[in-house]
Design a protein around this motif. Structure first.
Motif, mmCIF file in Angstrom:
data_model
loop_
_atom_site.group_PDB
_atom_site.id
_atom_site.type_symbol
_atom_site.label_atom_id
_atom_site.label_comp_id
_atom_site.label_asym_id
_atom_site.label_seq_id
_atom_site.Cartn_x
_atom_site.Cartn_y
_atom_site.Cartn_z
ATOM 1 N N TYR A 5 44.632 48.547 35.580
ATOM 2 C CA TYR A 5 45.028 46.969 35.870
ATOM 3 C C TYR A 5 45.770 46.487 34.868
ATOM 4 C CZ TYR A 5 44.222 42.252 37.218
ATOM 5 O OH TYR A 5 44.354 41.013 37.600
ATOM 6 N N GLN A 6 45.514 46.749 33.493
ATOM 7 C CA GLN A 6 46.272 45.897 32.756
ATOM 8 C C GLN A 6 47.935 46.297 32.906
ATOM 9 O OE1 GLN A 6 44.896 46.419 28.882
ATOM 10 N NE2 GLN A 6 46.478 44.917 27.760
ATOM 11 N N ASP B 171 49.310 44.610 35.755
ATOM 12 C CA ASP B 171 49.295 43.400 36.027
ATOM 13 C C ASP B 171 50.314 42.728 34.800
ATOM 14 O OD1 ASP B 171 48.203 40.687 36.676
ATOM 15 O OD2 ASP B 171 47.583 40.501 34.638
#
Length: 363
Positions: A48-49, A52
């Motif tokens: 996710y990091q 994102d």
């Protein structure tokens, strides 16, 4: 004619979005293949990091970069299809001139240009700041990190009469050594402040000088003061010490223009790398009009070989345009040249080509 205009505009924009959506996944796939090892090196870095903080901003940057290319390819594909289906013959038989035929294309190009200008001047710089911070932390090598972290033998003109010199400064720790500040009255030195070490405090925007000595020069005598530590204020920050063109990509255009003006007053000699970035944000979106004329003129007439021939010619023209654009950026960043002229040179050259093709297509 309104029905045909809407038909051309709708198909043009759909083809443009389709082309853009093809190019972006290709760019992502190539980037993942190059950086997968860097991602796997950091066990604390989650999926996710990555999406994102990096690929979200990666898509924004390259979607904006690919817009002129996607527009050019979309116009060639769609117009060539109209020509192959003899739809253009029906339009011209209805006494529609080539200039009138361009109207819906120019409406589409205007929409794309406005979006691109807004992204170039405001959205992409903010997005690039987050993306480059991620690259610095997880992807950049130690050598690349040190290039932005350490500044050596730096001089800066703060005002018409104040100059500073720093032997070495670390922008990460915000500290350095061998600092000198000189105050002049015309060409006459009035005072000189030296310190073994200098450090910056973010909380109150002050500099702490360690082992400092101040010499004030009068007509008939000099006064010397010294001490162990002193807090003082200067009209610069550690960020002002980093004159790298990469930082220009992280500044919105208003901030970048202000930075250039302040730097000129401070006596920075070569700001062309920053000027190239500023001018490029306008020249590339405006190229959409030029590329649209070229693409329509190429696809307007039915050719032996069909769409493939037009597409091959178009890709060749785009290759030349990108090549000239990169050369002009490098040459425009050289000290002493007119960066505005060099940045707009590919548009001027291809503008002449567009005029020739337009006049030829009108016949």
């Amino acid at each position: 004619m309104k029905i045909i205009d809407w038909y051309i505009l709708k198909r043009f924009l759909v083809t443009f979005l389709f082309t853009l959506l093809i190019l972006i996944p290709i760019a992502i796939a190539i980037d993942i293949s190059e950086k997968i090892d860097n991602f796997l090196e950091h066990v604390d870095l989650g999926f996710y990091q990555i999406v994102d903080e990096y690929y979200k901003n990666f898509i924004i940057y390259y979607a904006n970069t690919f817009m002129p290319l996607a527009l050019f390819i979309a116009v060639i594909l769609f117009t060539s299809k109209l020509s192959n289906n003899t739809e253009i013959i029906a339009i011209t038989n209805a006494k529609v001139s080539f200039t009138r035929f361009l109207y819906p294309y120019f409406i589409g190009a205007t929409l794309i240009t406005i979006i691109s200008l807004g992204m170039n001047h405001f959205v992409v710089p903010m997005s690039s700041k987050e993306r480059k911070q991620f690259e610095k932390e997880y992807i950049s090598s130690a050598r690349q990190k040190n290039e932005l972290k350490r500044v050596t033998d730096f001089s800066l003109q703060l005002t018409d009469s104040t100059y500073i010199f720093i032997r070495s400064f670390n922008t990460e720790t915000k500290s350095g050594y061998d600092f000198t500040s000189e105050l002049y009255d015309g060409i006459q030195l009035k005072s000189k402040l030296v310190a073994n070490r200098i450090s910056y405090n973010d909380k109150d925007s002050t500099f702490k000088l360690s082992t400092w000595k101040l010499r004030k020069i009068y007509k008939d005598r000099d006064s010397i003061f010294s001490g162990t530590k002193i807090d003082t204020v200067f009209s610069f920050t550690p960020r002002d010490l980093i004159y790298k063109s990469a930082l220009a990509q992280e500044m919105p255009s208003g901030e970048l223009s202000e930075f250039i003006e302040i730097s000129k007053k401070r006596g920075i000699k070569n700001l062309n790398a920053y000027l190239v970035e500023l001018h490029k944000r306008t020249s590339l979106p405006v190229a959409s009009y030029i590329l649209t004329i070229i693409a329509v003129a190429l696809g307007f007439r039915k050719r032996r070989g069909g769409t493939g021939v037009n597409l091959a010619i178009g890709i060749g023209i785009m290759f030349v345009y990108v090549f000239l654009m990169k050369i002009s950026e490098v040459l425009g960043a050289v000290a002493g040249v007119n960066s505005l002229l060099y940045v707009w040179m590919p548009n001027l050259f291809f503008g002449c080509l567009a005029i020739y093709l337009y006049l030829n297509a009108r016949k």
